[in-house]
Enzyme design. Structure first.
Site, PDB file in Angstrom:
ATOM      1  N   LYS A 103      19.980  24.554  56.173  1.00  0.00           N
ATOM      2  CA  LYS A 103      19.512  24.961  57.773  1.00  0.00           C
ATOM      3  C   LYS A 103      20.247  26.387  57.965  1.00  0.00           C
ATOM      4  CE  LYS A 103      22.395  21.399  57.689  1.00  0.00           C
ATOM      5  NZ  LYS A 103      21.927  20.075  56.991  1.00  0.00           N
ATOM      6  N   VAL A 155      16.380  19.474  58.506  1.00  0.00           N
ATOM      7  CA  VAL A 155      16.517  19.066  59.965  1.00  0.00           C
ATOM      8  C   VAL A 155      16.287  17.580  59.852  1.00  0.00           C
ATOM      9  CG1 VAL A 155      15.702  19.170  62.338  1.00  0.00           C
ATOM     10  CG2 VAL A 155      15.563  21.260  60.950  1.00  0.00           C
ATOM     11  N   GLU A 164      33.523  17.171  58.625  1.00  0.00           N
ATOM     12  CA  GLU A 164      34.463  17.945  57.618  1.00  0.00           C
ATOM     13  C   GLU A 164      35.858  18.327  57.855  1.00  0.00           C
ATOM     14  OE1 GLU A 164      32.308  19.564  54.994  1.00  0.00           O
ATOM     15  OE2 GLU A 164      30.424  18.736  55.860  1.00  0.00           O
ATOM     16  N   LYS A 179      19.451  23.974  63.325  1.00  0.00           N
ATOM     17  CA  LYS A 179      18.174  23.129  63.330  1.00  0.00           C
ATOM     18  C   LYS A 179      17.081  23.440  64.376  1.00  0.00           C
ATOM     19  CE  LYS A 179      20.891  19.586  61.002  1.00  0.00           C
ATOM     20  NZ  LYS A 179      21.919  18.478  61.308  1.00  0.00           N
TER      21      LYS A 179
END
Lengths: 435, 435
Positions: free
Chosen positions: A106, A133, A191, A206
């Protein structure tokens, strides 16, 4: 006569290994659907020594992109390395070689769409990006083909599973942002550096891709207004809940009389709004079309398996094209390149919205009067005001105001005028209301 | 070089006129998406004198199918007359002539799929039927392409807007079935003869079409178990609501260890189930795939405008194929014809389910004991029993039982044993629990 479709894969992280498993496990089903087996024959990774938890014997693995890009036998290149620079070079080279390309990237498509989509359009192969997406939720296909005859007027979408998980956790457990982020990390949903997710960047990537498809124009990622969820507090969640709302992080796009509105930020949604019940790491897109009216697509928007399913759908479409010796019949951006023209996003200043405002103040008589006066001077009228009770610190209290429809530029300048007042104990909070 | 796509339309009722309006209103948008205008040039109807509320001047209208079928200039035939016999002959002739065909005719595809799909497969043109299930909700595309690489394990769907409207009305207003049906008629949501909708036939037609795509086999409409909503009473709605359930009319399909389960009937869904919040005339399909997990598609499943949008999506795909001079790359049934083999539906007798049972009885001591004894003799254990209070008639009361998992054949034979007992004041009610 070809006897199988030859795939070269870049990257073999979580999604790559899931795709590898999927193709193995669903082999007979896929063979049956396309009439020919798909074989991942070559894989390029950055670190050959990494244990990936799948049996890679028989795979031709290497670290040099030429292993795949210079092999004329490779029909389809699957790019799963993420990031922008290297991925761009790989995809552009693959397109130049006439290969079909499938990507879930993306960031690349949002930031470099202006070069990638035209290159894909001119290429003779298929170009798929369904998993970029909403993972396997067929949003790209739906925007490009499902509503091909209809006019998309507006859509609102929960596009980032991490943010939605965190907000859901805060709503259900009354926790502060940091604790909910910790929970998301424990679940493998955030993350080590969560910036892309929690600051709205991933959702804005997105949204940019969807804008291209929905409105048939070229949208600039960098001109998109974006705001994440890191400033949402347990107090905001609690107050808005009492008022019958849920806080959701949305990408919003709408055709208005001024052009296309597009923005990414937290929103107060009425509790009964369909997106209010999309919880945890789920994604959803709610859209309004001129003829088909309201509709919704909902599903897992991230995770190795759902992403692999989205990539596999594209891979199969690529194979169906290759087997039928066809060039793509749909432009990747839904309109021919010559009419894919830059489209402006209406400036945030011109947004008309209702607002939730929270001021943390040192409580003394006249505070509400001072704030109300400044709002009134900016033509902002208050729908309701609550002061939910004295805070633990003693004299600091929250004042929560809900406004009627107002102009974003007016709200912002009112907040600038309020902030320096001596009773203000913290930054004020602003959340827009409505889907 | 073609300068426009030439469409011949059969039928100009509500959907046909909406399609005519859509193509006019969205002309520039569609031209831009496919690079060529679409023109409805000929229309065949049964009654030329009818006022359709749209300007038909310039249209070549007639009553003889040959007007369209014998015209070599017609690229795409759109069939919107409904019904089976005439529609079948029109579509087969159009396919034989090599024309692309778009239809919204669920009855035809469900009852004559075994001849129509092979004819469409062998034809060189495009064959589209998106609007046959869920109007503009892109269910056909999603089953065939969106989850092409995944294995669909199960799906549950609200497929009939009329039934869903009636059940919603009964739930929200506490009305009996007949009154809710009257409301549906007033809103234009029920036909003069509502049998197709309220007896589950329309939903079963749609389920048959979805089964073909989901499981890649040929399913026989007539072997599908179907039950409508006409026997659901206000009492059932009220009791199940108190127990935390909603009654929905569903099409259900599931791969089980015995084969494919497929059935259409009312179901008790937990209130928090995602399909429980699909209300009014909306449709929705909730599906579970091996890799992508749970997802949902939701939208208007009927009505002229949404149906026209679904038809237009197919029409545009047909045009994209024609312009690119392509043969279809996807089989209409998702697998090549040679592997589209008859598939058995597991007999209802073997269904394992939990059940809601309601008995209207003349109240006297020992009634519950008698019923419980017979259920126990059939290995059916009761999870809870309630007797919601004496009815207005005086001595007649309802006994509501919720069972644990039981075998359908056992439940049915238990009910047969209970029905003749002298305290039974009416037919017993059975509703299966779970999505």
């Amino acid at each position: 006569m070809k006897s199988y479709i030859n795939v070269g894969m870049f990257g073999m992280g979580h999604v790559g290994t899931a795709l590898f498993r999927l193709l193995k496990e669903n082999r007979s089903l896929i063979d049956n659907r396309i009439g020919m087996p798909i074989r991942i024959s070559k894989v390029v990774v950055s670190d050959l020594s990494k244990n990936r938890g799948v049996d890679v014997s028989g795979l031709n693995m290497g670290t040099d992109p030429d292993l795949i890009l210079e092999d004329p036998e490779i029909d389809v290149v699957v790019e799963l390395i993420g990031g922008v620079t290297l991925a761009e070079s790989i995809i552009r080279r693959a397109l130049d070689k006439g290969k079909s390309v499938v990507t879930a990237n993306k960031a690349l498509l949002a930031e470099k769409g202006a070069v990638i989509f035209p290159a894909a359009y001119r290429n003779q192969g298929y170009f798929g990006f369904e998993a970029s997406v909403g993972a396997a939720i067929p949003i790209i296909r739906t925007f490009r083909e499902g509503y091909a005859g209809d006019e998309i007027l507006a859509f609102s979408a929960i596009l980032n599973g991490t943010s939605n998980y965190i907000l859901t956790h805060m709503t259900e457990n009354g926790t502060e942002f940091d604790e909910a982020l910790g929970q998301a990390r424990e679940k493998g949903l955030a993350e080590a550096d969560p910036t892309l997710d929690i600051e709205g960047i991933d959702a804005a990537h997105k949204l940019t891709i969807l804008l291209n498809l929905a409105f048939g124009g070229r949208f600039d990622f960098s001109s998109l207004y974006m705001e994440g969820i890191s400033k949402i507090t347990a107090a905001d969640i609690s107050f808005t809940k009492q008022l019958g709302y849920r806080i959701k992080h949305l990408g919003i796009a709408r055709k208005s009389e001024y052009g296309v509105e597009a923005r990414v930020h937290p929103v107060l949604l009425p509790q009964q709004h369909i997106l209010s019940s999309v919880n945890g790491s789920f994604n959803a897109v709610s859209l309004t079309c001129k003829y088909s009216g309201s509709s919704l697509l909902y599903g897992h928007g991230a995770g190795p398996d759902p992403s692999a399913s989205g990539v596999a759908a594209d891979l199969i479409e690529a194979c169906r094209s290759i087997i039928a010796k066809q060039q793509p019949r749909t432009s990747p951006v839904n309109v021919p390149l010559k009419s894919w023209l830059p489209m402006e996003i209406v400036s945030m200043d011109e947004l008309q919205s209702e607002y939730y405002l929270r001021f943390k103040v040192m409580d003394h008589p006249g505070v509400l009067a001072s704030i109300s006066k400044i709002l009134a001077d900016h033509s902002i009228s208050i729908r309701s005001a609550i002061q939910p009770g004295t805070s633990a610190e003693g004299k600091m209290v929250d004042i929560v105001l809900m406004t009627h429809q107002a102009l974003e530029s007016q709200i912002q300048s009112a907040l600038q005028a309020i902030q320096p007042l001596d009773f203000m104990a913290a930054e004020s909070q602003l959340i827009r209301i409505g889907g």
